[in-house]
Scaffold this motif. Structure first.
Motif: not given
Length: 310
Positions: A105-111, A125-130, A158-163
């Motif tokens: 995963f990637t963390m971004a958009d910090f404010n 990932e291209n797949s779901n992750i728990d 998270f679903n695939s590529k979900e944000k």
């Protein structure tokens, strides 16, 4: 007396001739041989300093094989520990363009504004992750290297590529940098509980939600959750409907009691869990813990979710 007959000396008047003792045949030098000879000559010149040095070492008795000292297990462990510390203590300077990638995963958009830190987490990932069972913590520091707060992150499916977007209250004037690390429950700090005969409780509060955790000898026995929503809240009706459905759903679960009470100012939802008999797989929430969970685990993790525990 007879005279001795003298031997007659005959002198040859022929011209002197050379006498041949041995004939040397002329040998032609092979080109390949000349090349090898030249290479040998160059090699001798090149290695002459080394040969000289080895000879001097031989004279001094220093021609023994070098001793190779292998690092001990303790030294290897210390080296590994240092590497882990360096990786764990990697600092990320706070900025709106900051991106922190960890495993999947990637963390971004910090404010950070008005004592609220917001950021996003994206599944790479291209797949779901728990990630609900993981122990990722974002430690927040000020400019004098003092820890402001530590928050538990990526506790979600998270679903695939979900944000997904998150927000935490941070009591600070400014943020300098972050450290993202995994902390094992064994490394959580011990806590002191106040109670009688081994019976004690921890109460954790966050806005409208309160959790009370009951312990026997620092091991979890019961959980009481209380949610109070004022009828002035913008999401009042949706929250009321959600908890009404939850009351009906949980009514048949063993070890669980829950109810909802409406008043003129809003509603209050209560959920009681006997951890020794309830099946926590039926419940949806990271703040529900299995029976006999250590008090230090609950205190450390729930506080890292934004609650104040005492």
């Amino acid at each position: 007396m007879s005279k001795k007959k003298k031997e007659e000396v005959v002198i040859n008047n022929e011209e002197l001739k050379p006498t041949v003792l041995y004939t040397i045949k002329e040998r032609k030098i092979n080109f390949l041989g000349l090349l090898l000879l030249f290479a040998l000559f160059i090699a001798v010149i090149y290695f002459l300093p080394t040969i000289s040095e080895k000879y001097q070492e031989y004279k001094r008795g220093q021609t023994k094989n070098p001793v190779v000292i292998k690092p001990s297990d303790n030294q290897e462990n210390e080296s590994n520990d240092l590497e882990d510390m360096e990786q764990a203590e990697k600092k990320y300077e706070y900025s709106s363009s900051l991106k922190i990638t960890k495993d999947s995963f990637t963390m971004a958009d910090f404010n950070f504004s008005n004592n609220t830190l917001t950021f996003s987490i994206t599944n790479n990932e291209n797949s779901n992750i728990d990630l609900t069972a993981m122990n990722y913590y974002l430690s927040i520091f000020n400019s004098t290297n003092n820890l402001i707060k530590r928050i538990k992150v990526a506790e979600d499916v998270f679903n695939s590529k979900e944000k997904k977007n998150y927000a935490f209250n941070i009591n600070a004037n400014a943020i300098s940098y972050f450290v993202l690390e995994e902390i094992n429950p064994e490394d959580y700090p011990e806590i002191t509980l106040t109670g009688n005969n081994g019976q004690a409780s921890i109460t954790c509060r966050n806005n409208e939600t309160t959790f009370r955790y009951d312990f026997t000898n620092k091991e979890l026995t019961n959980i009481l959750e209380t949610v109070t929503i004022a009828n002035t809240a913008t999401n009042y009706q949706s929250e009321l409907a959600k908890y009404q459905v939850q009351v009906a759903t949980y009514a048949s679960y063993t070890g669980i009691q829950n109810n909802i009470t409406e008043t003129d100012t809003g509603f209050t939802y209560n959920l009681f869990i006997n951890t020794s008999t309830a099946n926590l797989r039926n419940l949806n929430g990271v703040n529900y813990y299995a029976t006999k969970t250590a008090a230090k685990v609950i205190s450390f993790e729930v506080e890292a979710r934004g609650y104040t525990c005492s």
